[in-house]
Motif scaffolding. Sequence first.
Motif, PDB file in Angstrom:
ATOM      1  N   TRP A  30     -60.864 -11.400  -2.972  1.00 45.35           N
ATOM      2  CA  TRP A  30     -60.113 -11.680  -3.974  1.00 45.35           C
ATOM      3  C   TRP A  30     -58.654 -11.422  -4.211  1.00 45.35           C
ATOM      4  O   TRP A  30     -58.383 -10.663  -5.188  1.00 45.35           O
ATOM      5  CB  TRP A  30     -61.098 -11.076  -5.269  1.00 45.35           C
ATOM      6  N   LEU A  31     -58.077 -11.686  -3.072  1.00 43.58           N
ATOM      7  CA  LEU A  31     -56.460 -11.517  -3.360  1.00 43.58           C
ATOM      8  C   LEU A  31     -55.799 -13.034  -2.884  1.00 43.58           C
ATOM      9  O   LEU A  31     -56.305 -13.660  -1.855  1.00 43.58           O
ATOM     10  CB  LEU A  31     -55.846 -10.697  -2.583  1.00 43.58           C
ATOM     11  N   SER A  32     -54.434 -13.025  -3.144  1.00 49.34           N
ATOM     12  CA  SER A  32     -53.787 -14.262  -2.487  1.00 49.34           C
ATOM     13  C   SER A  32     -53.019 -13.592  -1.220  1.00 49.34           C
ATOM     14  O   SER A  32     -52.968 -12.953  -0.624  1.00 49.34           O
ATOM     15  CB  SER A  32     -52.460 -14.707  -3.349  1.00 49.34           C
ATOM     16  N   ALA A  33     -52.858 -14.666  -0.415  1.00 51.72           N
ATOM     17  CA  ALA A  33     -51.916 -14.583   0.768  1.00 51.72           C
ATOM     18  C   ALA A  33     -50.623 -13.636   0.602  1.00 51.72           C
ATOM     19  O   ALA A  33     -50.399 -12.730   1.218  1.00 51.72           O
ATOM     20  CB  ALA A  33     -51.545 -15.943   1.171  1.00 51.72           C
TER      21      ALA A  33
ATOM     22  N   ILE B 238     -62.063 -14.702   2.522  1.00 53.52           N
ATOM     23  CA  ILE B 238     -61.114 -15.673   2.080  1.00 53.52           C
ATOM     24  C   ILE B 238     -61.913 -16.910   1.625  1.00 53.52           C
ATOM     25  O   ILE B 238     -62.637 -17.409   2.365  1.00 53.52           O
ATOM     26  CB  ILE B 238     -59.993 -16.126   2.876  1.00 53.52           C
ATOM     27  N   PHE B 239     -61.734 -17.053   0.127  1.00 61.75           N
ATOM     28  CA  PHE B 239     -62.893 -18.087  -0.170  1.00 61.75           C
ATOM     29  C   PHE B 239     -62.068 -19.474   0.019  1.00 61.75           C
ATOM     30  O   PHE B 239     -60.934 -19.704  -0.404  1.00 61.75           O
ATOM     31  CB  PHE B 239     -63.214 -17.776  -1.717  1.00 61.75           C
ATOM     32  N   VAL B 240     -62.893 -20.333   0.435  1.00 61.50           N
ATOM     33  CA  VAL B 240     -62.321 -21.739   0.893  1.00 61.50           C
ATOM     34  C   VAL B 240     -63.337 -22.908   0.543  1.00 61.50           C
ATOM     35  O   VAL B 240     -64.333 -22.899   0.564  1.00 61.50           O
ATOM     36  CB  VAL B 240     -62.373 -21.718   2.490  1.00 61.50           C
ATOM     37  N   LEU B 241     -62.562 -23.782   0.019  1.00 63.76           N
ATOM     38  CA  LEU B 241     -63.180 -24.912  -0.441  1.00 63.76           C
ATOM     39  C   LEU B 241     -62.523 -26.303  -0.021  1.00 63.76           C
ATOM     40  O   LEU B 241     -61.578 -26.516  -0.733  1.00 63.76           O
ATOM     41  CB  LEU B 241     -63.297 -25.076  -2.006  1.00 63.76           C
TER      42      LEU B 241
ATOM     43  N   ASP C 184     -55.275 -21.509  -7.393  1.00 62.42           N
ATOM     44  CA  ASP C 184     -54.732 -21.955  -6.235  1.00 62.42           C
ATOM     45  C   ASP C 184     -54.262 -20.929  -5.223  1.00 62.42           C
ATOM     46  O   ASP C 184     -54.138 -21.088  -4.154  1.00 62.42           O
ATOM     47  CB  ASP C 184     -53.335 -22.847  -6.618  1.00 62.42           C
ATOM     48  N   GLN C 185     -53.937 -19.677  -6.106  1.00 58.39           N
ATOM     49  CA  GLN C 185     -53.553 -18.532  -5.255  1.00 58.39           C
ATOM     50  C   GLN C 185     -54.786 -18.013  -4.452  1.00 58.39           C
ATOM     51  O   GLN C 185     -54.821 -17.353  -3.385  1.00 58.39           O
ATOM     52  CB  GLN C 185     -53.034 -17.581  -6.095  1.00 58.39           C
TER      53      GLN C 185
END
Length: 324
Positions: free
Chosen positions: A184-187, A207-210, A273-274
């Motif tokens: 639960w964090l951004s790049a 990393i959550f990906v859709l 988006d992050q």
Amino acid sequence: MTDHTARYGVTIPFDGVPLHEQRAWIEEAAAAGYTDLWSSEAGGTDGFTPLALASQWAPDARLGIAIVPAFTRGPALTAMSVAAMAETAPGRFAFGIGTSSDVIVERWNGIPFDEPYKRVRDMVRFLRRALTGEKIDEKYDTFTVRGFRLGRVPEVQPPILVGALRPGMLRLAGREGDGAIINWLSADDVKQVVPHVGEGKEVVARIFVLPTDDDGTARAIGRHAIAAYLNVPVYRAFHEWLGRTPQLQGMWDAWSAGDRKAAVAAIPDEVVDQLIVHGSPEACRDHVARYMANGVTTPALAIIGTDPAATREALTALGPNAGA
């Protein structure tokens, strides 16, 4: 895709498919180039069973749990479970342990969520000794073990990784663990997090990906996922530390007032988006590569928001071999 790392993982088991029917999926994941298969333990399957199955279906894959709560099993049972998995897949298993959350530990399991930092620290210290076959007779701060000796010592000691969010636990992961598990964090957030772990340590990130070009759908699904997690106190504190209070205060206020619909609506597009990787498969792979460039050594993709057929297609499309 450029090979930024030797490791590239995916989260198992896959939703909407019974465990006994997942063999073909696991085999496809291996064929797609995923080196790692990472389970979790919250309210679905336990962390170990999917890995035990996958160990036989993907005999070259590395297997990890991200994470097991430090509270929900006693010390001896934890040691036995870890040892059994390490024996099942020698040299291919990594164990992740963390505080979990008050929701999972206290509300769902009826166990007081007391001194979470110390509980994780004590469990890591206990496991380090117990997994070697040493007889443990010790009073730790959060539990006491009297005369336990593991009956089956794994031939290869598994790395112990610590689920961590803020500096104290991140430093514990680097100091007493073999690395950290983050989510639960951004790049870009990775750059703030990784230095606390220290040099030469593994950093696993779920990393959550859709993978979809429909931004509206991706953001709608992402908002619900974000609301479900980031209102849990440990995750709220994490994002306050990361500096997201201005963007998320509206969600937190609405949630506290009991207005779930308004809370979801208050999450800005930029935050979705992050935190949720979405777009074309190529764009998603490029986004994941940014996590690795900023210090993640092992990405563990979690494909969300799609039906099983779409997930299966995404599994291949997002794999390292798709961009080779």
